[in-house]
Design a protein around this motif. Structure first.
Motif, PDB file in Angstrom:
ATOM      1  N   LEU A   1     -26.036  -7.419 -69.307  1.00 38.52           N
ATOM      2  CA  LEU A   1     -25.291  -6.157 -69.439  1.00 38.52           C
ATOM      3  C   LEU A   1     -26.087  -5.204 -70.316  1.00 38.52           C
ATOM      4  CD1 LEU A   1     -21.784  -7.685 -70.136  1.00 38.52           C
ATOM      5  CD2 LEU A   1     -22.242  -6.068 -68.293  1.00 38.52           C
TER       6      LEU A   1
ATOM      7  N   ALA B   1     -30.946  -7.165 -72.634  1.00 39.88           N
ATOM      8  CA  ALA B   1     -29.943  -8.188 -72.329  1.00 39.88           C
ATOM      9  C   ALA B   1     -30.236  -9.452 -73.134  1.00 39.88           C
ATOM     10  CB  ALA B   1     -29.949  -8.500 -70.838  1.00 39.88           C
ATOM     11  N   HIS B   2     -31.535  -9.808 -73.208  1.00 38.75           N
ATOM     12  CA  HIS B   2     -31.927 -10.962 -74.014  1.00 38.75           C
ATOM     13  C   HIS B   2     -32.566 -10.456 -75.294  1.00 38.75           C
ATOM     14  CE1 HIS B   2     -35.106 -14.218 -74.900  1.00 38.75           C
ATOM     15  NE2 HIS B   2     -33.989 -14.537 -75.497  1.00 38.75           N
TER      16      HIS B   2
ATOM     17  N   TRP C   1     -29.610 -17.788 -71.555  1.00 35.53           N
ATOM     18  CA  TRP C   1     -29.145 -17.859 -70.167  1.00 35.53           C
ATOM     19  C   TRP C   1     -27.891 -17.020 -69.965  1.00 35.53           C
ATOM     20  CZ3 TRP C   1     -24.705 -19.922 -67.770  1.00 35.53           C
ATOM     21  CH2 TRP C   1     -24.785 -19.979 -66.362  1.00 35.53           C
ATOM     22  N   MET C   2     -26.931 -17.149 -70.886  1.00 31.69           N
ATOM     23  CA  MET C   2     -25.645 -16.472 -70.699  1.00 31.69           C
ATOM     24  C   MET C   2     -25.799 -14.953 -70.732  1.00 31.69           C
ATOM     25  SD  MET C   2     -23.055 -18.801 -72.920  1.00 31.69           S
ATOM     26  CE  MET C   2     -22.610 -20.457 -72.394  1.00 31.69           C
ATOM     27  N   ASN C   3     -26.497 -14.436 -71.752  1.00 34.68           N
ATOM     28  CA  ASN C   3     -26.606 -12.978 -71.890  1.00 34.68           C
ATOM     29  C   ASN C   3     -27.804 -12.410 -71.142  1.00 34.68           C
ATOM     30  OD1 ASN C   3     -25.200 -12.142 -75.163  1.00 34.68           O
ATOM     31  ND2 ASN C   3     -24.286 -12.775 -73.223  1.00 34.68           N
TER      32      ASN C   3
ATOM     33  N   MET D   1     -28.735 -21.566 -74.447  1.00 34.74           N
ATOM     34  CA  MET D   1     -27.396 -21.095 -74.054  1.00 34.74           C
ATOM     35  C   MET D   1     -27.338 -19.568 -74.142  1.00 34.74           C
ATOM     36  SD  MET D   1     -23.805 -21.771 -76.025  1.00 34.74           S
ATOM     37  CE  MET D   1     -24.307 -20.945 -77.516  1.00 34.74           C
ATOM     38  N   GLN D   2     -27.760 -19.028 -75.273  1.00 39.03           N
ATOM     39  CA  GLN D   2     -27.653 -17.573 -75.462  1.00 39.03           C
ATOM     40  C   GLN D   2     -28.545 -16.844 -74.476  1.00 39.03           C
ATOM     41  OE1 GLN D   2     -27.477 -16.415 -79.750  1.00 39.03           O
ATOM     42  NE2 GLN D   2     -28.202 -18.511 -80.051  1.00 39.03           N
TER      43      GLN D   2
ATOM     44  N   ASP E   1     -27.587 -14.991 -66.671  1.00 42.25           N
ATOM     45  CA  ASP E   1     -26.422 -15.140 -65.788  1.00 42.25           C
ATOM     46  C   ASP E   1     -25.622 -13.857 -65.672  1.00 42.25           C
ATOM     47  OD1 ASP E   1     -24.614 -16.630 -64.158  1.00 42.25           O
ATOM     48  OD2 ASP E   1     -23.189 -16.544 -65.822  1.00 42.25           O
ATOM     49  N   TYR E   2     -25.443 -13.121 -66.765  1.00 40.66           N
ATOM     50  CA  TYR E   2     -24.585 -11.927 -66.723  1.00 40.66           C
ATOM     51  C   TYR E   2     -25.176 -10.873 -67.644  1.00 40.66           C
ATOM     52  CZ  TYR E   2     -20.105  -9.666 -65.629  1.00 40.66           C
ATOM     53  OH  TYR E   2     -19.129  -8.839 -65.143  1.00 40.66           O
TER      54      TYR E   2
END
Lengths: 175, 479, 987
Positions: free
Chosen positions: A81, A88-89, A73-75, A70-71, A78-79
């Motif tokens: 920053l 980002a990861h 993919w989300m950070n 989850m972490q 998918d988005y």
């Protein structure tokens, strides 16, 4: 249509003995009830090992994997920053949540497992009709056999022979 | 089993060292235990209970009024400012979370270490944990500038398209605390099942029977259920142990991961956990000493229990003191001018110095009295000391949060922090809310686990008979 | 809306082609640049001409307030003149596009040229006019804050005679009727009390009135006027001359109590010229300041001499003595006198003499004429005249001092006046203690008071007329050097009101034509010749009328006269001395209702929402008082109450009392804020007087609300100050360059833009213009004293003030501090909801609509530059108040964090502009609000990716360092250490 035969015993030894005897007599649908776990009853009734640990393991692993993915993919995917120049990861930052989600899912799995595997929730059960059976959760030790109505008599006699302080019969309500 | 054998042996040795102070006075029968431990539930409602409950509900009213006022007026109703953007809110959060640690610790870790003396106090402690964590959970929500959007902290696909920032310790907090609450609740409920069934079956009134019956899920204490139950309970304990350690570690990350002098230090995780256990046990003592008296549980919750808890206070108190020592040493040894300023100027001589010295007194000096057996046995002393420790732990959080913030890097931005009446109402209010929940617990749930005490009695019997060849049965719950 | 219908020639827009097709240039670069092609491609056809489009709707909103009040006959020409939207607009007039209009704001007689940004017909921002000699592009806090007054819903509205309200037309009729009654005796019983104003139009009107009423008399009054300068010139040169300083030529400056960097008509210009020579090297100028209270100029000085105001003359005479004795400037011999700072005086004299011809002596407007005369003598003797200082015929030469007011009050009290027209600023409040104007006014049957707001004077007058705001009226004004600007309105009067011009005109029955016609005709006459319209548009567009500056002329002081005056001046007396200063923010109190200025921290003491009795720590100890102690001050027969505040570096035995506070009728903002010190002033000694008695009043403390409570740097490398000679780059090696990090720095080299800022602490005077500019640009709310006390002020840009050295004679550093836009911003990684993140161009972006308000970012910000909306600081704004908002900047809601954004809205506007023209953004094409306002050019913003940009140059400077560099935040804002240039003989 089945019948429950309930027999109360005065101590654990008697209970276990009775349980073993009934099994020798070929009774399959046996169970014992007690306010606290009765040591040795599992063997006496020949119960298999519990599956709860396995379920817990599965829950824990899926929690850990799910949490991390989850972490990531989300950070990371998918988005992404630019946050304070960190990637980002950022794996180190993802450890705590991975750990927590593992524990969470494992615990939930365990509780669901213990409830469902024990055939709960079942708020009413024929045996509750026996007034005396109330002691099962307080200070009594009970053995129950689920038998066809016809064999009921025999089982009752057998249990009395095994030293039950009281024996009750209760018919399963119509389905 | 072999494991059991060695462990029971260990216990006996421990027992001897404790000069025979028993974990259970006498050998009451199951009947007696049932009657006695359920007495608070089935007995008449006491006038004292009602009065106390009334007061606590009133104070909780203050809490919710203050929260309502905060929502209406804005977070500016509190004393927070720039630079002290976190004040009472986070202080109370950390304090309550800390208190919430003893419960799980007692019931989980002591269970794994097969400490018999846990049996009669674990439910009590777990309940305290739950209610404390409930207080704690309030604060992250109400301290937000825009509480109406608190759910943005959870990872759900939002119309903004953006996800939470998993690099933020605050988000770790969200997961840690909510996990901790959930697991504690499950653990407590599972432990409660047999007693709920017992309440159902010992109830005289139909209403009570139905109510408890629903919560008991139809538990019959069947051997088939017990065999899942025992292992499940052990596993939950096994999971709760690392969890309880992780929770306050993560709470400490809120500070350790920042770069503010006074927050940015690696000693925080262990020192926060120690502090948590410290304050947790203190709170257990504060609550259990009067409860034990009122419900005449003296021979279930014996001198031995209180004595052990006092010793835990001493031990954790020493750990906390060591934490303080490390902080100050590193501040000096690192030669970091900002850090040394915080520890040797701001805290010791700044405007909040009294808070600092109060903390030192309560957390470092007070626990030392527990070296003395005589004082450990004096309930009044233990009780007062436990309260002082709670005060001390609150002041510790005040020191860490407010004192570090109000004077940081650029002197131009230094400013004072003054809590408002809203801050105080919310703090006092949580105490009342906590009390109210706890009184409900004492009234409607057996505060000592009947089934476990019964089991404990059996084990003590077994030991009495078979010292040489201990019983060949499983671990059981109480060990 | 009749006002909207007929098409009329539109108002020329600054930097845009005028109706006669000629282009007006904004700046030299603009002149070089090609004209923009219209209509702009980024809008579809026809989108730019909505008959009922945004433009008009906004305009109707604007009018809403006034139409409610204005009866139909109140409609007056030339309303249409200022509505650019009635014609199909060109590019700059598209909806929601910024348009700049040139205008001028007059303070204390002299004008400063400004550019006013206007969106859809509503002014939203004031900038300096680069073409105006008094501004050079810089702008002061007062010009900036005037904007807020414009939209103040508590402004006076309409016209009242006694209890009855009058409409515009009937008012004019009544006024001319009243005027007629004075015809008979030639206006013997008709008086006017005006504020100082060099406006040619007003001068002309006055002349016309004098022609009609030969015996009428005009008085002028300013609570903080410039009489002393003119008197000094008259003393020295025998005629009224304006003194023009040329700091770009000066290397050694001696200020005799002159706060020239902050106050005065040419303060902005002088600040720029001064800062231009604060570069290390032989050319670096040196500034000596002799003063009592620590002024902005004093804070910038290399040496400060702490003297009572009355001792300043003596110091000047001692300098003269040294020059006469040691350096053989015999002409100064008659001026000599003693001082207690002989050593310093000698050193200064030697220094002045060493760079004679390139030195300069300035005298402060609070000092008596003798001191100014002395300064002229010194400059003449040092050969500075004509080089660092010039003399030109006075642009405005009328007595505006309290003496005038006293005379008027006497006449009024004696019943010699039937009609008194007052346009001076609130004289009843500002009058000295010994001039009881209020009582005198009661004796005058017709007192006509024109004011922007209801104030202390209003209830004393029988006629109360609402004055139009400078942005609502036509007029003209002159800068410090006489340069004329046409004052053009930016907006219809929001409330029923009229201008000073119209009031005076109504006494010669000319008012009906309206200000615009009167003004235009007067200038047509003055100019003569053809094609007036073309010139007129050009003047408006550029903001100045060419070749109207007065011409400098040679002038030689009469040393004997100067000597006589100097000797006649009273010697300094022992004991406590009271010293009055116009408040840096509120001046004489005319800005007391301006919330921006009230909440602006005082440049030196950082106090908001208050004035105080300032004194030296030693003096405070002697008097047994400390910060906040309430005291009773007695001077002569008068006494007031005030609270004290100690200021390091303040002269001893002096209590400095800023004017402008303690207003009794100043609306919810200004009433009862601070302490009114005017009662202690006397017409004879308006600025300083000996014999002050201070008596502490009990234990109760007054709660001051300073935004900075700690003025020591605690030995940290924050705002660095070095002696120019002692400084070398090695001194700050540890505060620059890369820091070890485990995070691989993000690579910005691919980006075309890499925004950054450089702040030169050597140039910064701490005047605080940038702070107000930021507030205006970014819609920053005012929170009020109670919230400031809780340290919740919202200024994105604060000016930190640090003192180093001894509390008696400290060195000062002012450090503008705003978001540093760290490349590894500590605030970002702690935000749980990704509400503050980094842009590709390196901006630390705050996403307001994502913020949930955990405030964690502020905790983790080492610079503590983030601001939080603890409460709903916007409350319910009236429609007019909302109009001040910059439409490009979000108005933040309660519970969200905010901070400096490097004016990202300006970056984006520039980006759009450049993309439309298919080019990159040029350096200097735009800048942040703070940088644009800065009179001293201390703040530079731009593109670090361009090595040639001004900001890149600053970042490469050997004086560059980063604040809190060791934390590895890699800020995009770099600071340049402050250098001072002390005199070796004095250190």
């Amino acid at each position: 249509m089945a019948t429950y035969v309930l027999a109360e015993f005065k101590d654990e030894a008697a209970l276990c003995a009775a349980a073993r005897r009934m099994r020798e007599l070929g009774q399959k649908q046996l169970d014992a009830y007690s306010p606290v776990p009765v040591h040795g009853i599992d063997e006496a009734l020949g119960l298999p090992k519990s599956k709860v640990p396995l379920i817990a393991l599965i829950g824990g692993l899926s929690g850990a994997v799910g949490g991390y993915v989850m972490q990531w993919w989300m950070n990371g995917v998918d988005y992404p920053l630019n946050v304070a120049n960190r990637g980002a990861h950022a794996p180190p930052a993802n450890i705590p949540i991975t750990f927590e989600s593992a524990i969470l899912l494992a615990s939930i799995a365990i509780v669901l497992a213990v409830i469902l595997l024990s055939g709960l929730p079942r708020l009413h059960h024929p045996v509750f009709d026996v007034e005396g059976f109330r002691t099962a959760s307080l200070d009594g030790l009970w053995l129950s056999a689920e038998v066809p109505a016809a064999e009921g008599e025999g089982v009752v006699r057998e249990l009395q022979k095994l030293g039950a302080t009281q024996v009750e019969r209760v018919a399963e309500e119509q389905r | 089993m072999s494991a059991t054998r060695t462990n029971t042996a260990l216990d006996r040795k421990g027992l001897d060292e404790l000069e025979g102070a028993p974990v259970l006075v006498g050998r009451p029968s199951d009947k007696e235990l049932t009657h006695e431990l359920f007495q608070p539930v089935w007995g008449e409602m006491r006038r004292g209970w009602l009065a106390l409950f009334g007061i606590c509900v009133g104070v909780s009213g203050l809490l919710f009024a203050a929260i309502g006022y905060t929502f209406a007026k804005g977070i500016g109703a509190w004393g927070n400012n720039i630079p002290v953007a976190w004040g009472f809110g986070i202080i109370n959060f950390v304090w309550w979370i800390g208190i919430g640690h003893a419960g799980t610790l007692i019931s989980a870790i002591l269970l794994l270490f097969q400490q018999k003396w846990r049996t009669s106090i674990n439910r009590f402690a777990e309940a305290m944990t739950l209610f404390a964590v409930m207080q704690a959970l309030l604060f992250p929500l109400i301290h937000l500038g825009r509480p109406q959007f608190f759910w943005w902290l959870f990872p759900y696909p939002s119309t903004l398209g953006v996800w939470p920032n998993f690099k933020s310790p605050l988000l770790w907090d969200v997961f840690a605390v909510s996990t901790y609450f959930t697991v504690s609740l499950l653990f407590w409920y599972v432990g409660l099942l047999p007693d709920l069934a017992a309440l159902r079956d010992s109830s005289k009134k139909r209403g009570a029977r139905i109510a408890y019956g629903i919560f008991a899920l139809g538990w019959k204490g069947s051997a088939k259920a017990w065999r899942h139950y025992r292992i499940a309970y052990l596993l939950l304990a096994g999971l709760a142990t690392p969890l309880v350690l992780s929770v306050h570690t993560i709470v400490s990350f809120d500070f350790a991961v920042s770069q503010l002098p006074g927050w940015h230090t690696t000693i925080f995780p262990p020192y926060f956990v120690a502090g948590a256990i410290f304050s947790g046990f203190a709170m257990v003592l504060t609550l259990i000493i009067p409860a034990r008296k009122v419900f005449h549980f003296e021979h279930v919750i014996t001198q031995r229990h209180l004595d052990n808890m006092a010793k835990v206070l001493l031990a954790t108190g020493l750990m906390v003191s060591y934490g303080y020592m490390c902080e100050h040493f590193i501040a000096w040894y690192s030669g970091n001018k900002y850090e040394s300023f915080v520890f040797f100027q701001t805290r010791q001589r700044g405007p909040f110095a009294p808070v600092y010295w109060l903390m030192m007194f309560c957390n470092v000096i007070v626990p030392q009295i527990f070296w003395s057996k005589r004082l450990r046995e004096n309930l009044m002393v233990v009780w007062v000391a436990s309260i002082l420790v709670n005060v001390g732990m609150w002041t510790e959080r005040f020191n860490i949060i407010v004192t570090s913030l109000h004077r940081d890097f650029l002197p131009s931005s230094w400013a004072m922090y003054r809590p408002t009446w809203v801050d105080w109402s919310i703090f006092v209010g949580t105490l009342g809310f906590f009390g109210a929940l706890f009184l409900l617990f004492l009234r409607f749930v057996p505060s000592v686990s009947a089934s476990e005490v019964k089991e404990l009695r059996r084990e003590l019997d077994h030991e009495a008979h078979a010292i040489a060849h201990p019983p060949a049965h499983g671990v059981g719950r109480g060990g | 809306m009749p006002s909207l219908t007929p098409p009329v020639p539109k108002l020329p827009i600054y930097g845009q082609p005028s109706s006669d097709g000629r282009r007006h240039w904004q700046s030299l670069d603009a002149l070089a640049a090609e004209p923009a092609t219209a209509p702009s491609p980024e809008f579809p056809e026809g989108a730019d001409s909505p008959p009922d489009g945004l433009a008009r709707r906004t305009f109707l909103q604007i009018l809403g307030a006034s139409t409610a009040l204005a009866s139909l006959d109140a409609c007056r020409p030339p309303r249409q003149k200022i509505i650019p939207y009635v014609r199909p607009p060109e590019k700059p007039l598209l909806p929601n596009t910024a348009v700049h209009y040139a205008s001028a704001l007059t303070l204390n007689g002299y004008a400063t040229g400004v550019l006013v940004t206007s969106y859809d017909g509503r002014p939203t921002k004031v900038e300096g006019n680069p073409d105006h000699p008094s501004s050079l592009g810089g702008v002061g806090m007062h010009e900036l804050a005037t904007l807020l007054d414009l939209y103040d819903p508590r402004r006076a509205k309409g016209f009242r005679r006694g209890q009855s309200t009058l409409a515009y037309r009937s008012l004019l009729r009544e006024l001319s009727a009243l005027a007629a009654t004075h015809q008979a005796d030639g206006g013997a019983r008709l008086r006017f009390l005006l504020g100082a104003n060099a406006s040619p139009l007003l001068a002309e009107l006055k002349k016309r009135i004098q022609q009609r009423f030969p015996r009428a008399r005009f008085h002028a009054y300013e609570a903080a006027g410039h009489d002393a300068e003119r008197e000094g010139a008259r003393l020295a040169f025998g005629r009224a001359l304006d003194v023009r300083h040329r700091l770009d030529e000066a290397r050694v400056l001696l200020s005799l109590d002159a706060d020239f960097l902050c106050h005065g008509p040419d303060g902005l210009r002088l600040a720029r010229e001064f800062s231009a020579h604060r570069e290390s090297g032989p050319e670096m100028s040196r500034l000596y300041v002799a003063e009592a209270h620590l002024s902005v100029t004093g804070a910038a000085a290399d040496h400060r001499f702490r003297l009572k105001p009355s001792e300043v003359l003596g110091f000047g005479r001692a300098v003269a003595a040294r020059l006469a004795s040691t350096h053989g400037l015999g002409a100064l011999a008659p001026l000599v006198g003693p001082t207690r700072l002989a050593r310093e005086a000698n050193a200064v004299a030697d220094d002045l003499f060493r760079s004679r011809g390139r030195s300069l002596v300035l005298a402060g407007s609070r000092q008596p004429a003798a001191v100014h005369a002395l300064a002229h003598a010194l400059n003449a003797a040092l050969g500075n005249a004509g080089r660092t200082v010039e003399y030109a015929p006075a642009v405005y030469d009328e007595a505006t001092g309290p003496g005038e007011l006293a005379a008027l009050a006497a006449d009024a009290a004696a019943g010699k006046i039937d009609t008194l027209v007052i346009t001076a600023a609130n004289p009843v409040y500002t009058a000295p203690g010994d001039v009881d104007l209020a009582a005198a006014l009661a004796k005058v049957p017709n007192t006509i008071y024109l004011a922007l707001r209801e104030d202390e004077t209003s209830p004393r007058c029988t006629w109360n007329l609402a004055a139009a705001h400078p942005f609502e009226t036509w007029g003209d004004a002159r800068g410090h050097d006489g340069t004329v600007s046409i004052v053009q309105p930016l907006i219809q009067p929001l409330f029923e009101s009229l201008s000073e011009v119209e009031v005076l005109a109504s006494f010669v029955d000319a008012a009906d034509a309206g200000a615009w016609t009167i003004l235009r005709e007067s200038w047509q006459r003055r100019r003569g010749g053809g094609n007036f319209a073309g010139d007129w548009d050009r003047w408006l567009a550029r903001g100045v009328v060419p070749d109207t500056a007065t011409v400098a002329e040679p002038a030689a002081p009469r040393f004997d006269a100067v000597a006589a005056a100097v000797r006649a001046a009273p010697a300094s007396a022992a004991g406590l001395e009271a010293s009055f200063v116009p408040d840096t923010k509120l001046l004489d109190g005319r800005f007391a209702e301006n919330a921006w200025l009230q909440e602006l921290p005082d440049p030196i003491t950082k106090i908001t929402w208050d004035n105080a009795a300032y004194l030296a720590p030693a003096t405070a100890k002697k008097l047994g008082v400390e910060n906040g102690s309430k005291v009773e001050l007695r001077l002569g027969g008068n006494k007031i109450e005030a609270a004290v505040w100690t200021v390091p570096g303040h002269a001893e035995d002096v209590v400095t009392l800023p004017l402008g506070y303690g207003r009794r009728r100043a609306g919810p903002v200004g009433t009862g804020v601070g302490f009114d010190v005017a009662p202690l002033r006397t017409a004879a000694t308006p600025w300083f007087a000996p014999g002050l008695a201070v008596a502490p009043l009990g234990r109760a403390k007054h709660a001051f609300a300073p935004t900075q409570e700690h003025f020591s740097m605690e030995g940290r490398d924050i705002a660095l100050l070095f002696d120019a000679k002692a400084f070398g780059p090695e001194k700050i090696e540890h505060l620059r360059g890369p820091v070890p990090t485990i995070q691989k720095p993000v690579d910005y080299s691919k980006e075309p833009y890499k925004w950054g800022m450089g702040i030169d602490l050597t140039k910064c005077t701490g005047c605080s213009s940038c702070a107000v500019a930021c507030q205006a640009e970014n819609n920053i709310p005012v929170v009020g004293k109670e919230q400031v006390l809780r340290s919740r002020e919202m200024n994105w840009l604060r000016i930190d003030r640090y003192f180093t050295g001894s509390p008696e004679d400290p060195q000062l550093v002012a450090q503008p501090m705003m978001c540093q836009h760290c490349e590894t911003a500590p605030c970002e990684y702690v935000c749980p909801v990704n509400a503050t993140v980094h842009s590709d161009e390196g901006l630390n972006e705050m996403v307001y609509n994502r913020c949930v308000g955990t405030r964690y970012c502020s905790n983790n910000c080492p610079y503590k530059v983030r601001r939080f909306n603890f409460l709903d600081y916007r409350g319910d704004m009236s429609p007019t108040e909302k109009m001040v908002m910059n439409p490009d900047v979000t108005v933040r809601t309660r519970g969200v964090m905010e901070k400096c954004s490097y004016c990202v809205q300006r970056i984006e506007r520039a980006r759009i502009g450049s993309r439309v023209e298919g080019r990159k953004i040029k350096d200097g094409e735009f800048t942040t609000a703070c940088a644009q306002a800065c009179p001293a050019n201390a703040i530079v913003f731009g593109n670090l990716a361009d090595p040639e940009s001004a900001v890149s140059k600053l970042h490469q400077s050997e004086r560059r360092y980063d604040v809190l560099h060791e934390l590895g935040t890699r800020p995009r804002t770099a600071y340049l250490v402050r250098l001072r240039n002390p005199n070796p003989e004095l250190t």
